[in-house]
Design a protein around this motif. Structure first.
Motif, mmCIF file in Angstrom:
data_model
loop_
_atom_site.group_PDB
_atom_site.id
_atom_site.type_symbol
_atom_site.label_atom_id
_atom_site.label_comp_id
_atom_site.label_asym_id
_atom_site.label_seq_id
_atom_site.Cartn_x
_atom_site.Cartn_y
_atom_site.Cartn_z
ATOM 1 N N LYS A 1 0.831 -1.203 0.000
ATOM 2 C CA LYS A 1 0.000 0.000 0.000
ATOM 3 C C LYS A 1 0.868 1.257 0.000
ATOM 4 O O LYS A 1 0.445 2.322 -0.451
ATOM 5 N N ARG A 2 2.093 1.116 0.449
ATOM 6 C CA ARG A 2 3.020 2.254 0.507
ATOM 7 C C ARG A 2 3.214 2.887 -0.865
ATOM 8 O O ARG A 2 3.480 4.083 -0.964
ATOM 9 N N PHE A 3 3.111 2.109 -1.920
ATOM 10 C CA PHE A 3 3.372 2.616 -3.268
ATOM 11 C C PHE A 3 2.110 2.906 -4.082
ATOM 12 O O PHE A 3 2.185 3.177 -5.271
ATOM 13 N N VAL A 4 0.936 2.830 -3.441
ATOM 14 C CA VAL A 4 -0.312 3.122 -4.134
ATOM 15 C C VAL A 4 -0.658 4.597 -3.942
ATOM 16 O O VAL A 4 -0.731 5.075 -2.816
ATOM 17 N N MET A 5 -0.852 5.308 -5.055
ATOM 18 C CA MET A 5 -1.307 6.699 -4.997
ATOM 19 C C MET A 5 -2.739 6.750 -5.501
ATOM 20 O O MET A 5 -3.065 6.118 -6.510
ATOM 21 N N ALA A 6 -3.595 7.479 -4.792
ATOM 22 C CA ALA A 6 -4.997 7.566 -5.179
ATOM 23 C C ALA A 6 -5.453 9.023 -5.199
ATOM 24 O O ALA A 6 -5.048 9.820 -4.360
ATOM 25 N N LYS A 7 -6.289 9.330 -6.176
ATOM 26 C CA LYS A 7 -6.841 10.675 -6.334
ATOM 27 C C LYS A 7 -8.343 10.562 -6.510
ATOM 28 O O LYS A 7 -8.833 9.639 -7.170
ATOM 29 N N LEU A 8 -9.061 11.508 -5.937
ATOM 30 C CA LEU A 8 -10.516 11.504 -6.025
ATOM 31 C C LEU A 8 -11.015 12.872 -6.484
ATOM 32 O O LEU A 8 -10.663 13.891 -5.897
ATOM 33 N N ASP A 9 -11.808 12.876 -7.540
ATOM 34 C CA ASP A 9 -12.569 14.056 -7.943
ATOM 35 C C ASP A 9 -14.038 13.679 -7.806
ATOM 36 O O ASP A 9 -14.588 12.995 -8.681
ATOM 37 N N ASP A 10 -14.652 14.103 -6.713
ATOM 38 C CA ASP A 10 -16.062 13.777 -6.519
ATOM 39 C C ASP A 10 -16.914 15.007 -6.832
ATOM 40 O O ASP A 10 -16.395 16.094 -7.073
ATOM 41 N N ASN A 11 -18.225 14.792 -6.850
ATOM 42 C CA ASN A 11 -19.167 15.879 -7.107
ATOM 43 C C ASN A 11 -18.886 16.560 -8.454
ATOM 44 O O ASN A 11 -19.105 17.757 -8.610
ATOM 45 N N SER A 12 -18.331 15.789 -9.400
ATOM 46 C CA SER A 12 -17.967 16.330 -10.715
ATOM 47 C C SER A 12 -19.180 16.380 -11.640
ATOM 48 O O SER A 12 -20.085 15.555 -11.528
ATOM 49 N N GLU A 13 -19.157 17.329 -12.550
ATOM 50 C CA GLU A 13 -20.187 17.382 -13.585
ATOM 51 C C GLU A 13 -19.892 16.267 -14.578
ATOM 52 O O GLU A 13 -18.884 16.312 -15.292
ATOM 53 N N MET A 14 -20.722 15.242 -14.584
ATOM 54 C CA MET A 14 -20.530 14.104 -15.477
ATOM 55 C C MET A 14 -21.882 13.686 -16.044
ATOM 56 O O MET A 14 -22.920 13.890 -15.407
ATOM 57 N N TYR A 15 -21.848 13.086 -17.208
ATOM 58 C CA TYR A 15 -23.067 12.616 -17.858
ATOM 59 C C TYR A 15 -22.775 11.265 -18.492
ATOM 60 O O TYR A 15 -21.807 11.120 -19.227
ATOM 61 N N PHE A 16 -23.606 10.271 -18.167
ATOM 62 C CA PHE A 16 -23.476 8.943 -18.759
ATOM 63 C C PHE A 16 -24.893 8.401 -18.930
ATOM 64 O O PHE A 16 -25.470 7.889 -17.989
ATOM 65 N N GLU A 17 -25.448 8.590 -20.095
ATOM 66 C CA GLU A 17 -26.814 8.193 -20.452
ATOM 67 C C GLU A 17 -27.858 9.143 -19.875
ATOM 68 O O GLU A 17 -28.811 9.486 -20.542
ATOM 69 N N ASP A 18 -27.684 9.540 -18.617
ATOM 70 C CA ASP A 18 -28.601 10.482 -17.982
ATOM 71 C C ASP A 18 -27.866 11.181 -16.834
ATOM 72 O O ASP A 18 -26.652 11.104 -16.741
ATOM 73 N N GLU A 19 -28.604 11.812 -15.966
ATOM 74 C CA GLU A 19 -27.986 12.594 -14.884
ATOM 75 C C GLU A 19 -27.697 11.770 -13.629
ATOM 76 O O GLU A 19 -27.199 12.302 -12.649
ATOM 77 N N SER A 20 -28.028 10.485 -13.631
ATOM 78 C CA SER A 20 -27.820 9.680 -12.431
ATOM 79 C C SER A 20 -26.322 9.500 -12.156
ATOM 80 O O SER A 20 -25.493 9.657 -13.057
ATOM 81 N N PRO A 21 -25.957 9.183 -10.907
ATOM 82 C CA PRO A 21 -24.538 9.082 -10.543
ATOM 83 C C PRO A 21 -23.771 8.076 -11.407
ATOM 84 O O PRO A 21 -24.274 7.000 -11.729
ATOM 85 N N CYS A 22 -22.557 8.467 -11.782
ATOM 86 C CA CYS A 22 -21.694 7.607 -12.582
ATOM 87 C C CYS A 22 -20.256 7.797 -12.118
ATOM 88 O O CYS A 22 -19.966 8.657 -11.282
ATOM 89 N N CYS A 23 -19.352 6.966 -12.649
ATOM 90 C CA CYS A 23 -17.967 7.000 -12.201
ATOM 91 C C CYS A 23 -17.042 6.546 -13.324
ATOM 92 O O CYS A 23 -17.361 5.621 -14.069
ATOM 93 N N PHE A 24 -15.899 7.234 -13.430
ATOM 94 C CA PHE A 24 -14.814 6.785 -14.300
ATOM 95 C C PHE A 24 -13.594 6.574 -13.419
ATOM 96 O O PHE A 24 -13.203 7.461 -12.662
ATOM 97 N N LEU A 25 -13.036 5.383 -13.492
ATOM 98 C CA LEU A 25 -11.871 5.055 -12.683
ATOM 99 C C LEU A 25 -10.754 4.593 -13.600
ATOM 100 O O LEU A 25 -10.976 3.784 -14.491
ATOM 101 N N GLU A 26 -9.579 5.140 -13.380
ATOM 102 C CA GLU A 26 -8.404 4.751 -14.157
ATOM 103 C C GLU A 26 -7.372 4.178 -13.204
ATOM 104 O O GLU A 26 -7.110 4.754 -12.151
#
Length: 112
Positions: free
Chosen positions: A36-61
């Motif tokens: 876990k020492r070498f895992v870096m994580a970033k979060l952008d929440d509450n973002s303006e996103m659209y995937f089919e409709d306005e319901s919550p969605c997520c893109f993870l890389e």
């Protein structure tokens, strides 16, 4: 070598961001059998996103030097996102990027 980087963008609001980042780091660490020492994580929440409709969605890389087995780790990650922030798994895109060691650097030097 591994050095995973996790980048999460979601239209959902994450209440406890620090806890979410720590938990997803632990999950990816265990799924890739890396510290876990070498895992870096970033979060952008509450973002303006659209995937089919306005319901919550997520893109993870997830970027890593090897150790990625997408067909094995996609469901645990999808289930985590559903359990923690309520994103249905059919509203999640995940991109897996295997980076060569010569294109990844840490501590002032590349890994390859």
């Amino acid at each position: 070598l591994n050095m995973p980087y996790i980048n999460v963008s979601t239209s959902a609001k994450v209440e406890d961001k620090k806890k979410f980042l720590e938990e997803i780091s632990i999950l990816v660490s265990s799924l890739t059998n890396k510290s876990k020492r070498f895992v870096m994580a970033k979060l952008d929440d509450n973002s303006e996103m659209y995937f089919e409709d306005e319901s919550p969605c997520c893109f993870l890389e997830i970027r890593s030097i090897g150790s990625l087995n997408p067909s094995v780790i996609v469901m645990p990650i999808s289930n985590f996102l559903y359990e923690k922030i309520g994103i249905p798994i059919d509203k999640i895109y995940i991109s897996f990027v295997d980076v060569s060691a010569s294109m990844w650097a840490w501590n002032g030097r590349t890994f390859g």
